[in-house]
Design a protein around this motif. Structure first.
Motif, PDB file in Angstrom:
ATOM      1  N   GLN A   1       0.821  -1.221   0.000  1.00  0.00           N
ATOM      2  CA  GLN A   1       0.000   0.000   0.000  1.00  0.00           C
ATOM      3  C   GLN A   1       0.849   1.263   0.000  1.00  0.00           C
ATOM      4  OE1 GLN A   1      -3.223  -0.732  -0.453  1.00  0.00           O
ATOM      5  NE2 GLN A   1      -2.456  -2.842  -0.284  1.00  0.00           N
ATOM      6  N   THR A   2       2.159   1.135   0.181  1.00  0.00           N
ATOM      7  CA  THR A   2       3.040   2.297   0.141  1.00  0.00           C
ATOM      8  C   THR A   2       3.336   2.650  -1.317  1.00  0.00           C
ATOM      9  OG1 THR A   2       5.074   0.971   0.256  1.00  0.00           O
ATOM     10  CG2 THR A   2       4.063   1.631   2.352  1.00  0.00           C
ATOM     11  N   SER A   3       3.984   3.776  -1.523  1.00  0.00           N
ATOM     12  CA  SER A   3       4.171   4.267  -2.889  1.00  0.00           C
ATOM     13  C   SER A   3       5.501   3.851  -3.506  1.00  0.00           C
ATOM     14  CB  SER A   3       4.058   5.798  -2.910  1.00  0.00           C
ATOM     15  OG  SER A   3       5.035   6.366  -2.056  1.00  0.00           O
ATOM     16  N   ASN A   4       6.434   3.389  -2.687  1.00  0.00           N
ATOM     17  CA  ASN A   4       7.767   3.080  -3.202  1.00  0.00           C
ATOM     18  C   ASN A   4       8.319   1.910  -2.415  1.00  0.00           C
ATOM     19  OD1 ASN A   4      10.353   3.115  -4.280  1.00  0.00           O
ATOM     20  ND2 ASN A   4      10.450   5.343  -4.337  1.00  0.00           N
ATOM     21  N   TRP A   5       8.232   0.709  -2.976  1.00  0.00           N
ATOM     22  CA  TRP A   5       8.547  -0.484  -2.205  1.00  0.00           C
ATOM     23  C   TRP A   5       9.252  -1.539  -3.037  1.00  0.00           C
ATOM     24  CZ3 TRP A   5       6.515  -4.729  -4.497  1.00  0.00           C
ATOM     25  CH2 TRP A   5       5.406  -4.527  -5.340  1.00  0.00           C
ATOM     26  N   CYS A   6       9.925  -2.428  -2.345  1.00  0.00           N
ATOM     27  CA  CYS A   6      10.480  -3.643  -2.941  1.00  0.00           C
ATOM     28  C   CYS A   6      10.455  -4.713  -1.851  1.00  0.00           C
ATOM     29  CB  CYS A   6      11.901  -3.403  -3.434  1.00  0.00           C
ATOM     30  SG  CYS A   6      12.544  -4.756  -4.444  1.00  0.00           S
ATOM     31  N   ILE A   7      10.016  -5.904  -2.199  1.00  0.00           N
ATOM     32  CA  ILE A   7       9.918  -7.011  -1.243  1.00  0.00           C
ATOM     33  C   ILE A   7      10.866  -8.123  -1.665  1.00  0.00           C
ATOM     34  CG2 ILE A   7       8.398  -8.816  -0.336  1.00  0.00           C
ATOM     35  CD1 ILE A   7       6.065  -6.819  -0.665  1.00  0.00           C
ATOM     36  N   LEU A   8      11.661  -8.587  -0.713  1.00  0.00           N
ATOM     37  CA  LEU A   8      12.567  -9.709  -0.955  1.00  0.00           C
ATOM     38  C   LEU A   8      12.164 -10.875  -0.065  1.00  0.00           C
ATOM     39  CD1 LEU A   8      16.052  -7.924  -1.063  1.00  0.00           C
ATOM     40  CD2 LEU A   8      14.461  -8.372  -2.936  1.00  0.00           C
ATOM     41  N   ARG A   9      11.838 -12.002  -0.679  1.00  0.00           N
ATOM     42  CA  ARG A   9      11.508 -13.215   0.072  1.00  0.00           C
ATOM     43  C   ARG A   9      12.767 -14.074   0.141  1.00  0.00           C
ATOM     44  NH1 ARG A   9       6.003 -13.896  -3.410  1.00  0.00           N
ATOM     45  NH2 ARG A   9       4.733 -12.362  -2.256  1.00  0.00           N
ATOM     46  N   LEU A  10      13.346 -14.136   1.333  1.00  0.00           N
ATOM     47  CA  LEU A  10      14.647 -14.767   1.508  1.00  0.00           C
ATOM     48  C   LEU A  10      14.514 -16.251   1.840  1.00  0.00           C
ATOM     49  CD1 LEU A  10      16.384 -12.048   3.728  1.00  0.00           C
ATOM     50  CD2 LEU A  10      16.079 -12.089   1.234  1.00  0.00           C
ATOM     51  N   GLY A  11      15.375 -17.057   1.218  1.00  0.00           N
ATOM     52  CA  GLY A  11      15.494 -18.454   1.605  1.00  0.00           C
ATOM     53  C   GLY A  11      16.137 -18.573   2.977  1.00  0.00           C
ATOM     54  N   GLY A  12      16.315 -19.802   3.428  1.00  0.00           N
ATOM     55  CA  GLY A  12      16.965 -20.029   4.714  1.00  0.00           C
ATOM     56  C   GLY A  12      18.380 -19.476   4.699  1.00  0.00           C
ATOM     57  N   LEU A  13      18.714 -18.684   5.700  1.00  0.00           N
ATOM     58  CA  LEU A  13      19.987 -17.955   5.688  1.00  0.00           C
ATOM     59  C   LEU A  13      21.134 -18.795   6.216  1.00  0.00           C
ATOM     60  CD1 LEU A  13      18.701 -14.517   7.003  1.00  0.00           C
ATOM     61  CD2 LEU A  13      19.559 -14.987   4.702  1.00  0.00           C
ATOM     62  N   ILE A  14      22.236 -18.748   5.474  1.00  0.00           N
ATOM     63  CA  ILE A  14      23.502 -19.296   5.944  1.00  0.00           C
ATOM     64  C   ILE A  14      24.565 -18.222   5.765  1.00  0.00           C
ATOM     65  CG2 ILE A  14      22.867 -21.685   5.387  1.00  0.00           C
ATOM     66  CD1 ILE A  14      24.638 -21.494   2.905  1.00  0.00           C
ATOM     67  N   GLY A  15      25.692 -18.414   6.424  1.00  0.00           N
ATOM     68  CA  GLY A  15      26.762 -17.431   6.319  1.00  0.00           C
ATOM     69  C   GLY A  15      27.688 -17.507   7.509  1.00  0.00           C
ATOM     70  N   PRO A  16      28.455 -16.459   7.773  1.00  0.00           N
ATOM     71  CA  PRO A  16      29.431 -16.497   8.859  1.00  0.00           C
ATOM     72  C   PRO A  16      28.806 -16.897  10.196  1.00  0.00           C
ATOM     73  CG  PRO A  16      29.724 -14.522   7.528  1.00  0.00           C
ATOM     74  CD  PRO A  16      28.474 -15.174   7.046  1.00  0.00           C
ATOM     75  N   LYS A  17      29.310 -18.001  10.743  1.00  0.00           N
ATOM     76  CA  LYS A  17      28.860 -18.522  12.044  1.00  0.00           C
ATOM     77  C   LYS A  17      27.395 -18.904  12.064  1.00  0.00           C
ATOM     78  CE  LYS A  17      32.390 -15.972  14.602  1.00  0.00           C
ATOM     79  NZ  LYS A  17      32.676 -15.030  15.707  1.00  0.00           N
ATOM     80  N   ARG A  18      26.841 -19.210  10.910  1.00  0.00           N
ATOM     81  CA  ARG A  18      25.418 -19.580  10.854  1.00  0.00           C
ATOM     82  C   ARG A  18      25.190 -20.660   9.813  1.00  0.00           C
ATOM     83  NH1 ARG A  18      20.159 -15.698  11.221  1.00  0.00           N
ATOM     84  NH2 ARG A  18      18.614 -17.085  10.308  1.00  0.00           N
ATOM     85  N   HIS A  19      24.573 -21.763  10.257  1.00  0.00           N
ATOM     86  CA  HIS A  19      24.208 -22.846   9.352  1.00  0.00           C
ATOM     87  C   HIS A  19      23.180 -23.733  10.057  1.00  0.00           C
ATOM     88  CE1 HIS A  19      24.444 -26.255   6.609  1.00  0.00           C
ATOM     89  NE2 HIS A  19      25.026 -25.443   5.749  1.00  0.00           N
TER      90      HIS A  19
ATOM     91  N   GLU B   1       8.617  -1.325  -6.827  1.00  0.00           N
ATOM     92  CA  GLU B   1       7.464  -2.181  -7.096  1.00  0.00           C
ATOM     93  C   GLU B   1       7.862  -3.522  -7.704  1.00  0.00           C
ATOM     94  OE1 GLU B   1       4.383  -0.135  -9.182  1.00  0.00           O
ATOM     95  OE2 GLU B   1       4.152   1.404  -7.636  1.00  0.00           O
ATOM     96  N   LYS B   2       8.815  -4.173  -7.048  1.00  0.00           N
ATOM     97  CA  LYS B   2       9.250  -5.501  -7.464  1.00  0.00           C
ATOM     98  C   LYS B   2       9.245  -6.435  -6.266  1.00  0.00           C
ATOM     99  CE  LYS B   2      10.305  -4.896 -11.867  1.00  0.00           C
ATOM    100  NZ  LYS B   2       9.650  -5.658 -12.956  1.00  0.00           N
ATOM    101  N   ILE B   3       8.839  -7.686  -6.494  1.00  0.00           N
ATOM    102  CA  ILE B   3       8.964  -8.753  -5.508  1.00  0.00           C
ATOM    103  C   ILE B   3       9.941  -9.774  -6.062  1.00  0.00           C
ATOM    104  CG2 ILE B   3       7.790 -10.602  -4.258  1.00  0.00           C
ATOM    105  CD1 ILE B   3       5.223  -8.978  -4.426  1.00  0.00           C
ATOM    106  N   PHE B   4      11.004 -10.042  -5.316  1.00  0.00           N
ATOM    107  CA  PHE B   4      12.001 -11.019  -5.744  1.00  0.00           C
ATOM    108  C   PHE B   4      12.189 -12.086  -4.666  1.00  0.00           C
ATOM    109  CE2 PHE B   4      13.831  -7.330  -8.221  1.00  0.00           C
ATOM    110  CZ  PHE B   4      13.514  -7.836  -9.470  1.00  0.00           C
ATOM    111  N   THR B   5      12.283 -13.317  -5.111  1.00  0.00           N
ATOM    112  CA  THR B   5      12.679 -14.413  -4.233  1.00  0.00           C
ATOM    113  C   THR B   5      14.193 -14.553  -4.306  1.00  0.00           C
ATOM    114  OG1 THR B   5      10.588 -15.574  -4.575  1.00  0.00           O
ATOM    115  CG2 THR B   5      12.456 -16.884  -3.828  1.00  0.00           C
ATOM    116  N   ILE B   6      14.839 -14.568  -3.150  1.00  0.00           N
ATOM    117  CA  ILE B   6      16.297 -14.679  -3.106  1.00  0.00           C
ATOM    118  C   ILE B   6      16.643 -16.035  -2.520  1.00  0.00           C
ATOM    119  CG2 ILE B   6      18.448 -13.572  -2.399  1.00  0.00           C
ATOM    120  CD1 ILE B   6      16.655 -11.822  -4.149  1.00  0.00           C
ATOM    121  N   CYS B   7      16.962 -16.979  -3.401  1.00  0.00           N
ATOM    122  CA  CYS B   7      17.239 -18.351  -2.974  1.00  0.00           C
ATOM    123  C   CYS B   7      18.246 -18.967  -3.938  1.00  0.00           C
ATOM    124  CB  CYS B   7      15.943 -19.162  -2.955  1.00  0.00           C
ATOM    125  SG  CYS B   7      16.102 -20.780  -2.173  1.00  0.00           S
TER     126      CYS B   7
END
Length: 258
Positions: free
Chosen positions: A135-153, A194-200
């Motif tokens: 409903q906002t005028s300037n947005w982007c949505i990122l749907r993130l997969g399960g996060l891994i990275g430094p000290k995280r798994h 106004e973009k929705i992206f899945t990041i996986c």
């Protein structure tokens, strides 16, 4: 002069994101409820924001002007998460560019490929919050997969569970924090709207194969799984097809998760 960026959610991913954006010359403000973290932020030359929550609202101190608002608050622990998001948005100008970090957990249970066009769990707090963002005028949505990275798994919690584990045939849907940060930087730099992206990550081995390998790498142990349901794999290729973006961190590079 580069833009002012405010990050709501100074956790594991938020701190990495602040470091990357600050290194690129952006002015950073970042929130936390933890006084020790806020001191850490200030020592890194970021503006530290204190954030408190009531049952119905969010209070940010000090309230800052910002060009880009990145919301990375997970719904855990909130009695009414969508209301918190609505209250948070009302604290900033309607011209602020909003980047909302959602999750692939919003996708309905299914078998096979899911992507941005797939059905959602409509009652999921993140899915409800996404509708508020829309409903906002300037947005982007990122749907993130399960996060891994430094000290995280995920293996660090899975190894503690009683075997056999569930759904060994289901694909994993993971993404490294480095790839998430690269996606956010691209969206900020290109002023994506106004973009929705899945990041996986495009690698989707079975839970049995992948976590079995991780267990041997990190703990020199074997894991056993029930076959379970085939499950879904999350297709994160839309952002690659849209712009100059490539996933760079393999989920098999366990050294990056130490």
């Amino acid at each position: 002069m580069k833009e002012k960026i405010t990050i709501i959610g100074g956790g594991w991913l938020g701190v990495q994101l602040a470091e990357a954006l600050y290194a690129d010359g952006y002015t950073i403000a970042i929130s936390s409820r933890d006084p020790k973290k806020r001191l850490f932020f200030e020592n890194n030359k970021w503006k530290s924001l204190s954030i408190t929550f009531s049952d119905t609202s969010v209070n940010i101190n000090p309230l800052v002007e910002t060009d880009v608002l990145i919301i990375g608050l997970p719904p855990t622990g909130f009695t009414n998460y969508p209301l918190m998001i609505s209250s948070l948005l009302s604290a900033f100008s309607t011209t602020t560019r909003v980047i909302f970090l959602s999750s692939t957990g919003v996708y309905a249970n299914s078998t096979g490929r899911v992507s941005e066009e797939s059905a959602l769990i409509q009652e999921h707090p993140l899915a409800v919050a996404e509708n508020i963002i829309l409903q906002t005028s300037n947005w982007c949505i990122l749907r993130l997969g399960g996060l891994i990275g430094p000290k995280r798994h995920p293996i660090h919690s899975l190894i503690k569970k009683v075997a056999p584990l569930n759904d060994g045939d289901s694909p994993v849907n993971l993404v490294h924090s480095h790839d998430v940060i690269q996606a956010i930087k691209m969206i900020v730099n290109q002023k994506v709207n106004e973009k929705i992206f899945t990041i996986c990550n495009p690698e989707h081995p079975s839970r049995h194969d992948y976590y079995g390998l991780a267990a041997r790498y990190f703990y020199d142990k074997d894991l056993t799984f029930n076959k379970g349901i085939p499950g879904k794999y999350v297709d994160g290729s839309a952002i690659e097809n849209w712009g100059a973006y490539k996933y760079r961190s393999s989920i098999y590079n366990f050294d990056e998760c130490k």
